[in-house]
Design a protein around this motif. Structure first.
Motif, short mmCIF file in Angstrom:
data_model
loop_
_atom_site.label_atom_id
_atom_site.label_comp_id
_atom_site.label_asym_id
_atom_site.label_seq_id
_atom_site.Cartn_x
_atom_site.Cartn_y
_atom_site.Cartn_z
N PHE A 174 -45.43 -35.75 55.03
CA PHE A 174 -45.95 -34.51 55.61
C PHE A 174 -47.18 -34.04 54.84
O PHE A 174 -48.20 -33.66 55.44
CB PHE A 174 -44.87 -33.44 55.59
CG PHE A 174 -45.29 -32.15 56.25
CD1 PHE A 174 -45.15 -31.99 57.61
CD2 PHE A 174 -45.83 -31.11 55.50
CE1 PHE A 174 -45.55 -30.80 58.23
CE2 PHE A 174 -46.22 -29.93 56.09
CZ PHE A 174 -46.08 -29.77 57.47
N ILE A 175 -47.12 -34.06 53.51
CA ILE A 175 -48.28 -33.66 52.71
C ILE A 175 -49.46 -34.59 52.96
O ILE A 175 -50.60 -34.14 53.15
CB ILE A 175 -47.92 -33.63 51.21
CG1 ILE A 175 -46.98 -32.46 50.90
CG2 ILE A 175 -49.19 -33.51 50.35
CD1 ILE A 175 -46.56 -32.38 49.45
N ALA A 176 -49.20 -35.89 52.95
CA ALA A 176 -50.28 -36.86 53.18
C ALA A 176 -50.94 -36.64 54.53
O ALA A 176 -52.17 -36.62 54.64
CB ALA A 176 -49.73 -38.28 53.08
N ASP A 177 -50.14 -36.46 55.56
CA ASP A 177 -50.68 -36.27 56.91
C ASP A 177 -51.43 -34.94 57.04
O ASP A 177 -52.38 -34.85 57.83
CB ASP A 177 -49.54 -36.30 57.95
CG ASP A 177 -48.94 -37.69 58.12
OD1 ASP A 177 -49.58 -38.66 57.66
OD2 ASP A 177 -47.85 -37.79 58.69
N THR A 178 -51.02 -33.95 56.27
CA THR A 178 -51.68 -32.64 56.33
C THR A 178 -52.99 -32.64 55.54
O THR A 178 -53.99 -32.08 55.97
CB THR A 178 -50.75 -31.54 55.79
OG1 THR A 178 -49.50 -31.57 56.51
CG2 THR A 178 -51.37 -30.16 55.95
N MET A 179 -52.98 -33.29 54.39
CA MET A 179 -54.17 -33.34 53.54
C MET A 179 -55.26 -34.26 54.09
O MET A 179 -56.45 -33.96 54.02
CB MET A 179 -53.79 -33.83 52.13
CG MET A 179 -53.11 -32.82 51.25
SD MET A 179 -52.93 -33.53 49.58
CE MET A 179 -52.26 -32.10 48.71
N TYR A 180 -54.84 -35.41 54.61
CA TYR A 180 -55.79 -36.49 54.91
C TYR A 180 -56.98 -36.08 55.77
O TYR A 180 -58.13 -36.34 55.40
CB TYR A 180 -55.03 -37.65 55.55
CG TYR A 180 -55.84 -38.94 55.64
CD1 TYR A 180 -55.77 -39.90 54.63
CD2 TYR A 180 -56.68 -39.19 56.72
CE1 TYR A 180 -56.51 -41.07 54.71
CE2 TYR A 180 -57.42 -40.35 56.80
CZ TYR A 180 -57.33 -41.29 55.79
OH TYR A 180 -58.08 -42.44 55.86
N PRO A 181 -56.76 -35.46 56.92
CA PRO A 181 -57.92 -35.14 57.77
C PRO A 181 -58.86 -34.12 57.17
O PRO A 181 -60.04 -34.04 57.57
CB PRO A 181 -57.28 -34.61 59.06
CG PRO A 181 -55.92 -34.16 58.66
CD PRO A 181 -55.49 -35.05 57.54
N ILE A 182 -58.39 -33.34 56.20
CA ILE A 182 -59.26 -32.34 55.58
C ILE A 182 -60.06 -32.98 54.43
O ILE A 182 -61.26 -32.74 54.31
CB ILE A 182 -58.42 -31.15 55.06
CG1 ILE A 182 -57.77 -30.44 56.25
CG2 ILE A 182 -59.29 -30.18 54.26
CD1 ILE A 182 -56.80 -29.35 55.88
N ILE A 183 -59.40 -33.82 53.65
CA ILE A 183 -60.10 -34.47 52.53
C ILE A 183 -61.09 -35.51 53.03
O ILE A 183 -62.23 -35.57 52.55
CB ILE A 183 -59.07 -35.15 51.59
CG1 ILE A 183 -58.12 -34.13 50.99
CG2 ILE A 183 -59.80 -35.92 50.48
CD1 ILE A 183 -56.98 -34.76 50.21
N PHE A 184 -60.70 -36.28 54.00
CA PHE A 184 -61.51 -37.43 54.42
C PHE A 184 -62.17 -37.21 55.79
O PHE A 184 -62.36 -38.15 56.54
CB PHE A 184 -60.64 -38.69 54.44
CG PHE A 184 -59.94 -38.95 53.14
CD1 PHE A 184 -60.65 -39.34 52.03
CD2 PHE A 184 -58.56 -38.74 53.03
CE1 PHE A 184 -60.00 -39.54 50.82
CE2 PHE A 184 -57.91 -38.93 51.83
CZ PHE A 184 -58.63 -39.34 50.72
N LYS A 185 -62.52 -35.97 56.08
CA LYS A 185 -63.14 -35.68 57.38
C LYS A 185 -64.59 -36.17 57.41
O LYS A 185 -65.21 -36.39 56.38
CB LYS A 185 -63.11 -34.18 57.64
CG LYS A 185 -63.88 -33.32 56.63
CD LYS A 185 -63.73 -31.86 56.97
CE LYS A 185 -64.46 -30.99 55.98
NZ LYS A 185 -64.33 -29.54 56.27
#
Length: 224
Positions: A213-224
């Motif tokens: 859940f954390i990975a899926d939530t963080m990913y699009p914001i960090i690697f946008k």
């Protein structure tokens, strides 16, 4: 003329290869407490994001590093900022801190009051941004998974999460609102209203579902 053309092609090739060699992957550091310290575990959220980068063929663009220490509060991060972060020349720093600041204050009287939390957090952001580093803030997540804000530290977590949201707005940082996202997830998925076992293994630290859940939530914001 042919000889000149060959030399030109060779020179252009050397320039192209040199420029490619100079392009280094961006270094992304995850800065936090014990939750972050488990990020590089086999099922940790940092490892999951590394796998996703590999699947998307972006491993040449980003390197991920964990810089979490169990028990840390915001002032611990501040005092190890130079050694653990600045000296390693990061491009991006993801700050995920606040659980112990709230939890330890209630349980042991050793947490961080609101004023000090804001002061140390603000100082870190200002130092990082002055170095041209992209800063991403995360709201502190959960201490207990029961719904309707009946967990003992829910009030403190809500308060400190709002501080982080305000700091993100003030300093124009991207925000990963884990607090909001997890509260909403629990409403939908914690049908038995248990205090652990949905996203966490012990009310605080993530299980496999929580890490994903954390990975899926963080990913699009960090690697946008």
């Amino acid at each position: 003329m042919i000889k000149y053309s060959r030399l030109l092609i060779m020179f252009s090739t050397v320039l192209l290869l040199s420029s490619m060699a100079l392009v280094q992957p961006k270094k992304v550091f995850f800065f936090g407490d014990s939750i972050t310290s488990h990020g590089p575990d086999a099922d940790g959220f940092i490892t999951l994001m590394q796998k996703r980068l590999k699947d998307e063929r972006k491993t040449d663009q980003f390197e991920l590093f964990g810089a979490g220490v169990p028990g840390n509060k915001v002032y611990d991060l501040f005092f190890r900022l130079k050694q653990d972060i600045l000296d390693k020349a990061p491009d991006v720093v993801v700050i995920y801190i606040g659980i112990n600041d709230v939890w330890h204050k209630a349980e042991f009287g050793t947490g961080t009051d609101e004023g000090r939390y804001i002061s140390f957090y603000s100082s870190m952001i200002e130092i990082l941004k002055s170095k041209g580093i992209r800063v991403i803030l995360c709201t502190p997540s959960i201490i207990g998974e029961k719904k309707n804000f009946v967990n003992p530290q829910d009030g403190g977590l809500n308060q400190y999460s709002q501080i982080v949201r305000d700091l993100a707005l003030k300093y124009e940082c991207d925000l990963v609102d884990l607090r909001k996202a997890m509260v909403e997830y629990e409403i939908k998925n914690n049908t038995a209203d248990v205090e652990k076992g949905v996203l966490t293994r012990d009310r605080v630290h993530m299980n496999a579902t929580g890490n994903k859940f954390i990975a899926d939530t963080m990913y699009p914001i960090i690697f946008k």
